[in-house]
Design a protein around this motif. Structure first.
Motif, short mmCIF file in Angstrom:
data_model
loop_
_atom_site.label_atom_id
_atom_site.label_comp_id
_atom_site.label_asym_id
_atom_site.label_seq_id
_atom_site.Cartn_x
_atom_site.Cartn_y
_atom_site.Cartn_z
N UNK A 128 0.81 -1.20 0.00
CA UNK A 128 0.00 0.00 0.00
C UNK A 128 0.85 1.26 0.00
N UNK A 129 2.10 1.17 0.44
CA UNK A 129 2.97 2.34 0.52
C UNK A 129 3.78 2.56 -0.75
N UNK A 130 3.56 1.75 -1.77
CA UNK A 130 4.35 1.85 -2.99
C UNK A 130 3.41 1.89 -4.18
N UNK A 131 3.75 2.68 -5.17
CA UNK A 131 2.92 2.74 -6.38
C UNK A 131 3.68 2.21 -7.58
N UNK A 132 4.61 1.31 -7.37
CA UNK A 132 5.35 0.74 -8.48
C UNK A 132 4.51 -0.17 -9.35
N UNK A 133 3.40 -0.68 -8.81
CA UNK A 133 2.53 -1.58 -9.56
C UNK A 133 1.30 -0.84 -10.04
N UNK B 181 -5.54 6.32 -6.21
CA UNK B 181 -4.61 6.87 -5.22
C UNK B 181 -3.17 6.77 -5.69
N UNK B 182 -2.85 5.75 -6.44
CA UNK B 182 -1.46 5.52 -6.81
C UNK B 182 -1.06 6.13 -8.13
N UNK B 183 -1.99 6.31 -9.03
CA UNK B 183 -1.61 6.74 -10.37
C UNK B 183 -2.26 8.04 -10.82
N UNK B 184 -3.41 8.38 -10.28
CA UNK B 184 -4.13 9.57 -10.74
C UNK B 184 -4.66 10.36 -9.54
N UNK B 185 -3.80 11.00 -8.78
CA UNK B 185 -4.27 11.74 -7.60
C UNK B 185 -5.17 12.91 -7.95
N UNK C 141 -0.94 8.23 -2.73
CA UNK C 141 0.15 7.33 -2.34
C UNK C 141 1.34 7.67 -3.22
N UNK C 142 2.34 8.25 -2.61
CA UNK C 142 3.54 8.66 -3.34
C UNK C 142 4.50 7.48 -3.47
N UNK C 143 5.01 7.31 -4.65
CA UNK C 143 5.94 6.22 -4.91
C UNK C 143 7.34 6.61 -4.45
N UNK C 144 8.02 5.65 -3.84
CA UNK C 144 9.42 5.86 -3.51
C UNK C 144 10.33 5.32 -4.61
N UNK C 145 9.73 4.84 -5.69
CA UNK C 145 10.52 4.40 -6.83
C UNK C 145 11.11 5.63 -7.52
N UNK C 146 12.39 5.65 -7.70
CA UNK C 146 13.06 6.78 -8.30
C UNK C 146 13.64 7.75 -7.30
N UNK C 147 13.23 7.65 -6.02
CA UNK C 147 13.80 8.53 -5.02
C UNK C 147 15.24 8.18 -4.74
#
Length: 669
Positions: free
Chosen positions: A63-68, A225-229, A644-650
């Motif tokens: 739930x804390x990641x939007x990589x998927x 929440x993950x892709x279109x806030x 839900x902000x992704x930490x991918x790329x941080x």
């Protein structure tokens, strides 16, 4: 994790997230081998194979990641399955029934007895009953009786296990679905009236923006929440029937039985795997209402403890059958009749007992056009029609069967000139009708993507001082057509208005569901391929069921037929039960008359019914629930959503490692 959940079940899958960093972060550190010299040159076949520990991904990580980019992340949920149900029943005894039945006079004894005991309660959705009914070629009502027998009956789960634990109450989620329908219609009415009477600057920040989008589908919510806030301000703040049922059970039982919420274990049987994700949301825990209640002693309330979910576990229709098989129970052999009188325990709140367990089944005069997902849009339209006399409903089919647009029109008001009518644009047509309300239905992710694209805000111009880029309005399109072609016919103008009706800002409400075809086609429902297992296909074929050689589309039509035929069996339900339990039926009917008749004029008469829902009765129930628990309706029935902000790329290093890992494994998934 459920053994029956696989990638083949994820029919709403969009695309995997290649850069999922959670497995890399959770990999345990590998200790180097002591007998290996890092400077020694050797051949590849002499390098010993390393056995890496499997990576563990928790639900919190997911739930804390939007990589998927998929709505079916319930594949990662390992603690909500039929095995977890059996483990919990075996680990905790049920609180003795005599204490539950007499909690009002034995409060202290109930709180201190059986410190490891729990109150087990379940809720079942109508889509699950429809799936069971189509599988065994029986009525939806008899399917519900079989589920009751499994969860609470003497020949069900309570007949085995370490403690013989079973579920004390099995609630139909249709009860709180009606509450969701009434509250959802009120939310739309408030939103449309406030937007018409004032500007957006004076609108409450908690009020969703127009168009309001349904929030009962967890797959759609997770995707938004993950892709279109940018669509989050449009989401309805209303809880789903599953969440409302969980909040009701936990708040009332913890107060009336004087036990903490963690000793009340709520199982929900739903058609969708994504409902597991919904049950795990932080917003759907007791921290949002327990501060206003006093269900336990002061010492217990002062002790900090982790949040308690309103819904502890979610299983699907197929997992329900596996639950019976694992316990050694033949589901088709369960009695197709109500539970005996000796097994019934009155809900500790008499008013809510009459609402949750009415002796007569609720009227379900729901037209099949309302859809198999609860009828949110249908009730909103019926409410608007009841509030606007002489209005009528117009339906427009979209690009496929899962996209439908609705418009409520009424005769044009007298005294308006043609110039005024033309200036008002697409709100009025050329045949004396004015559109006062527009709504739509979008099912399936392919259609949802088109909806989200229409809701995107205009792109700002890169040049300083330039206006934002936005699509032309319908008024401008029609006026341009008329000015360019003065001799354009009325039909041509109407066609232009229809072509430009995709301006989503003209709509007040949109019912959005992730699964194509609606909730009866949920990923956890029994599929046509499952009918070839054991004797189920033979029983279905002999009884007129699915049998062999039926496509999934034909099978879904049978499930929908069972879902929409619920009202057909309501007349026989009360008679069958009355013959079994006449005394209990008379007592509950008296309670129901008392609840519905107190202090309100819009009871069960025709004026108080909208689309088969007793609006007055629902309002009285909500008022009683709020007053008895000391919690406001806003806290009980509404929730919030967050980006839900992704930490991918941080962290570039982590992303590089994932890209490298994905390349080695041929894509990462």
């Amino acid at each position: 994790m459920s053994a029956i959940l696989s990638a083949d079940d994820l029919n709403d899958f969009i695309s995997p997230g290649v850069a999922c960093i959670k497995p890399v972060e959770t990999l345990p550190l590998q200790k180097p081998e002591k007998d290996i010299n890092p400077y020694e040159v050797t051949t590849e076949d002499q390098i010993p194979a390393q056995k890496h520990a499997p990576a563990q991904i928790s639900l919190t990580d997911c739930l804390a990641c939007s990589g998927c980019v998929t709505s079916a992340e319930a594949v990662l949920v390992s603690l909500q399955s039929h095995s977890e149900v059996l483990n919990t029943l075996d680990a905790h005894p049920s609180i003795p029934k005599q204490y539950v039945a007499g909690a009002s006079s034995e409060e202290e004894e109930l709180g201190n007895d059986a410190s490891q005991g729990k109150v087990f309660v379940a809720s079942v959705s109508p889509q699950v009953r429809a799936s069971i009914a189509a599988t065994y070629a029986i009525s939806e009502q008899r399917a519900g009786w079989m589920i009751d027998q499994l969860l609470s009956g003497p020949s069900g789960l309570g007949s085995g296990g370490s403690h013989g634990s079973a579920f004390t109450w099995v609630v139909d989620t249709n009860a709180m679905r009606e509450a969701a329908l009434v509250l959802g219609a009120d939310e739309i009415t408030t939103s449309t009236s406030s937007s018409a009477a004032s500007t957006s600057s004076s609108t409450s920040p908690s009020q969703p923006k127009k168009p309001i989008l349904t929030s009962a589908c967890p797959g759609w919510i997770c995707y938004a929440e993950k892709t279109h806030p940018h669509v989050l301000p449009h989401l309805s703040r209303l809880k789903s029937p599953q969440a409302l049922t969980g909040t009701l059970l936990k708040t009332v039982l913890s107060q009336r039985l004087h036990v903490p919420p963690d000793r009340i274990w709520h199982l929900a049987v739903m058609p969708c795997f994504d409902k597991k994700l919904e049950a795990s949301r932080e917003e759907l825990t007791d921290v949002y209402w327990r501060h206003s209640t006093s269900s336990t002693s002061s010492e217990q309330e002062q002790e900090p403890r982790p949040p308690v979910r309103d819904v502890d576990c979610v299983i699907t229709a197929r997992e329900l059958l596996m639950l019976a098989d694992t316990r050694g129970i033949s589901f088709p052999s369960l009695p197709q009749k109500p539970l005996p009188k000796s097994s019934l325990i009155t809900f500790p709140d008499s008013t809510l007992d009459a609402y949750l367990f009415p002796r007569k089944r609720r009227r379900r005069n729901q037209d099949p056009t309302a859809g198999p997902s609860g009828g949110y849009l249908h009730h909103v339209l019926q409410t608007q029609l009841s509030q606007n006399p002489n209005s009528k409903l117009q339906t427009t089919r979209g690009r496929n069967a899962d996209v439908v647009e609705y418009a409520i029109t009424r005769p044009r008001s007298h005294g308006l000139t043609d110039e005024i009518v033309e200036a008002q644009g697409d709100g009025r047509d050329e045949e004396g009708e004015e559109t006062i309300f527009k709504a739509a239905r979008y099912y399936g992710f392919r259609n949802i993507q088109n909806l989200v694209r229409k809701l995107k805000p205009p792109r700002p111009r890169r040049l300083p001082g330039a206006a934002a880029v936005s699509r032309p309005s319908t008024k401008l399109a029609i006026s341009s057509l008329k000015s360019a072609v003065p001799s354009a016919s009325k039909s041509t103008t109407a066609a232009a208005a229809t072509a430009n009706s995709n301006n989503i800002s003209d709509f007040a409400y949109v019912e959005v569901m992730a699964c194509p075809g609606g909730c009866t086609n949920g990923g956890g429902q029994i599929k046509v391929d499952d009918l070839g297992l054991g004797d189920r296909s033979r029983e279905g074929k002999e009884g007129g069921g699915a049998g062999v050689g039926v496509s999934q589309k034909e099978w879904l039509a049978k499930v929908d037929e069972a879902y929409f035929s619920m009202s057909d069996s309501s007349s026989s339900s009360s008679s069958d039960r009355d013959n079994d339990d006449k005394d209990v039926a008379a007592e509950d009917a008296m309670d129901l008359d008392t609840v519905v008749g107190e202090g309100m004029d819009d009871g069960l008469d025709e004026e108080g019914m909208i689309g088969g829902v007793d609006v007055g009765g629902v309002r009285r129930m909500l008022k009683h629930w709020s007053e008895s628990t000391g919690v406001g309706v806003e806290e009980l029935c509404f929730t919030t959503f967050r980006e839900v902000r992704s930490d991918v790329g941080q962290n570039g290093g982590a992303q590089d490692r994932v890209v490298e890992l994905a390349g080695r494994t041929g894509g990462g998934w």
